[in-house]
Design a protein around this motif. Structure first.
Motif, PDB file in Angstrom:
ATOM      1  N   ALA A   1       0.823  -1.206   0.000  1.00 49.61           N
ATOM      2  CA  ALA A   1       0.000   0.000   0.000  1.00 49.61           C
ATOM      3  C   ALA A   1       0.861   1.261   0.000  1.00 49.61           C
ATOM      4  O   ALA A   1       0.415   2.322  -0.425  1.00 49.61           O
ATOM      5  CB  ALA A   1      -0.948   0.019   1.199  1.00 49.61           C
ATOM      6  N   HIS A   2       2.096   1.149   0.459  1.00 49.61           N
ATOM      7  CA  HIS A   2       2.987   2.310   0.515  1.00 49.61           C
ATOM      8  C   HIS A   2       4.110   2.231  -0.522  1.00 49.61           C
ATOM      9  O   HIS A   2       4.972   3.101  -0.585  1.00 49.61           O
ATOM     10  CB  HIS A   2       3.609   2.423   1.925  1.00 49.61           C
ATOM     11  CG  HIS A   2       4.281   3.731   2.153  1.00 49.61           C
ATOM     12  ND1 HIS A   2       3.588   4.905   2.342  1.00 49.61           N
ATOM     13  CD2 HIS A   2       5.582   4.062   2.203  1.00 49.61           C
ATOM     14  CE1 HIS A   2       4.443   5.901   2.498  1.00 49.61           C
ATOM     15  NE2 HIS A   2       5.661   5.421   2.411  1.00 49.61           N
ATOM     16  N   HIS A   3       4.083   1.254  -1.366  1.00 52.82           N
ATOM     17  CA  HIS A   3       5.193   1.013  -2.295  1.00 52.82           C
ATOM     18  C   HIS A   3       5.454   2.192  -3.235  1.00 52.82           C
ATOM     19  O   HIS A   3       6.589   2.613  -3.408  1.00 52.82           O
ATOM     20  CB  HIS A   3       4.935  -0.265  -3.095  1.00 52.82           C
ATOM     21  CG  HIS A   3       6.030  -0.595  -4.048  1.00 52.82           C
ATOM     22  ND1 HIS A   3       7.279  -0.986  -3.627  1.00 52.82           N
ATOM     23  CD2 HIS A   3       6.081  -0.575  -5.399  1.00 52.82           C
ATOM     24  CE1 HIS A   3       8.042  -1.207  -4.678  1.00 52.82           C
ATOM     25  NE2 HIS A   3       7.344  -0.959  -5.759  1.00 52.82           N
ATOM     26  N   THR A   4       4.419   2.733  -3.841  1.00 51.61           N
ATOM     27  CA  THR A   4       4.614   3.839  -4.791  1.00 51.61           C
ATOM     28  C   THR A   4       5.237   5.044  -4.111  1.00 51.61           C
ATOM     29  O   THR A   4       6.156   5.674  -4.645  1.00 51.61           O
ATOM     30  CB  THR A   4       3.282   4.226  -5.462  1.00 51.61           C
ATOM     31  OG1 THR A   4       2.762   3.073  -6.128  1.00 51.61           O
ATOM     32  CG2 THR A   4       3.478   5.341  -6.467  1.00 51.61           C
ATOM     33  N   CYS A   5       4.775   5.358  -2.916  1.00 53.50           N
ATOM     34  CA  CYS A   5       5.349   6.479  -2.168  1.00 53.50           C
ATOM     35  C   CYS A   5       6.815   6.206  -1.840  1.00 53.50           C
ATOM     36  O   CYS A   5       7.662   7.097  -1.948  1.00 53.50           O
ATOM     37  CB  CYS A   5       4.555   6.727  -0.899  1.00 53.50           C
ATOM     38  SG  CYS A   5       5.106   8.184   0.023  1.00 53.50           S
ATOM     39  N   ALA A   6       7.118   4.976  -1.452  1.00 53.05           N
ATOM     40  CA  ALA A   6       8.504   4.613  -1.137  1.00 53.05           C
ATOM     41  C   ALA A   6       9.397   4.797  -2.356  1.00 53.05           C
ATOM     42  O   ALA A   6      10.537   5.259  -2.244  1.00 53.05           O
ATOM     43  CB  ALA A   6       8.572   3.176  -0.621  1.00 53.05           C
ATOM     44  N   LEU A   7       8.877   4.459  -3.542  1.00 57.20           N
ATOM     45  CA  LEU A   7       9.653   4.647  -4.774  1.00 57.20           C
ATOM     46  C   LEU A   7       9.917   6.133  -5.031  1.00 57.20           C
ATOM     47  O   LEU A   7      11.039   6.524  -5.355  1.00 57.20           O
ATOM     48  CB  LEU A   7       8.912   4.045  -5.969  1.00 57.20           C
ATOM     49  CG  LEU A   7       8.793   2.534  -6.005  1.00 57.20           C
ATOM     50  CD1 LEU A   7       7.895   2.099  -7.157  1.00 57.20           C
ATOM     51  CD2 LEU A   7      10.163   1.889  -6.127  1.00 57.20           C
ATOM     52  N   TRP A   8       8.880   6.953  -4.894  1.00 59.67           N
ATOM     53  CA  TRP A   8       9.039   8.392  -5.130  1.00 59.67           C
ATOM     54  C   TRP A   8      10.027   9.005  -4.138  1.00 59.67           C
ATOM     55  O   TRP A   8      10.864   9.824  -4.508  1.00 59.67           O
ATOM     56  CB  TRP A   8       7.693   9.114  -5.034  1.00 59.67           C
ATOM     57  CG  TRP A   8       6.886   8.999  -6.284  1.00 59.67           C
ATOM     58  CD1 TRP A   8       5.811   8.192  -6.497  1.00 59.67           C
ATOM     59  CD2 TRP A   8       7.113   9.687  -7.514  1.00 59.67           C
ATOM     60  NE1 TRP A   8       5.346   8.346  -7.776  1.00 59.67           N
ATOM     61  CE2 TRP A   8       6.123   9.265  -8.424  1.00 59.67           C
ATOM     62  CE3 TRP A   8       8.041  10.634  -7.942  1.00 59.67           C
ATOM     63  CZ2 TRP A   8       6.036   9.746  -9.739  1.00 59.67           C
ATOM     64  CZ3 TRP A   8       7.963  11.116  -9.237  1.00 59.67           C
ATOM     65  CH2 TRP A   8       6.972  10.674 -10.110  1.00 59.67           C
ATOM     66  N   CYS A   9       9.921   8.612  -2.879  1.00 56.77           N
ATOM     67  CA  CYS A   9      10.828   9.170  -1.875  1.00 56.77           C
ATOM     68  C   CYS A   9      12.274   8.760  -2.145  1.00 56.77           C
ATOM     69  O   CYS A   9      13.184   9.586  -2.068  1.00 56.77           O
ATOM     70  CB  CYS A   9      10.406   8.747  -0.467  1.00 56.77           C
ATOM     71  SG  CYS A   9       8.958   9.652   0.132  1.00 56.77           S
TER      72      CYS A   9
END
Length: 157
Positions: free
Chosen positions: A60-68
């Motif tokens: 659920a947080h993967h996309t945000c982790a990629l952007w960060c």
């Protein structure tokens, strides 16, 4: 005269950095450890901007982790025991120079072998080897959806 002043200024600027580096090295000697956990982005983990700790792990947080990670936010290894290790380096790559290296392990559950440093209550790890990488195993998007509801701000009234 001007050259002498510039040289003295460069020496004085470098002196505090050298003293701090020597003090840091003297304060903490690295300890070899093996850590199992999930690679997370440290901004959301420490700031709470996405919600509680359960909001910064899994798919659920993967996309945000990629952007960060792509944006240069330090990546952390959230160990199974709840300890957060800021990752200084991953298998010889410099994460600040090559954030793409960290994109390959964002949200992955892995076992890392490396050098542990602790300074002022903050844990750091230089990952020398990824011993095991199980990929993304925490499929919490099935529970939370692609964007967890608790991560969506309430509209202003």
């Amino acid at each position: 005269m001007i050259q002498a002043i510039r040289g003295m200024r460069r020496s004085l600027i470098g002196l505090p950095i050298a003293v701090l580096a020597a003090a840091a090295a003297a304060e903490t000697a690295p300890e070899r450890i093996e850590v199992a956990g999930e690679m997370v982005d440290s901004w959301c983990y420490f700031s709470g901007v996405m919600g509680g700790y359960d909001a910064v792990v899994g798919s659920a947080h993967h996309t945000c982790a990629l952007w960060c990670a792509k944006g240069g936010i330090p990546v952390g290894l959230l160990a199974d025991d709840g300890t957060m290790y800021l990752v200084l380096r991953l298998e010889g790559a410099d994460p600040l120079a090559e954030p793409e290296t960290l994109l390959t392990v964002a949200s992955d559950r892995l076992v890392a072998d490396g050098l542990h440093y602790e300074r002022d209550g903050v844990n750091y790890i230089v990952v020398e080897a990824v011993v095991e990488n199980d990929g993304i195993t925490n499929l919490n998007h099935e529970d939370f959806g692609p964007v967890p509801g608790f991560a969506i701000p309430e509209p202003a009234e």
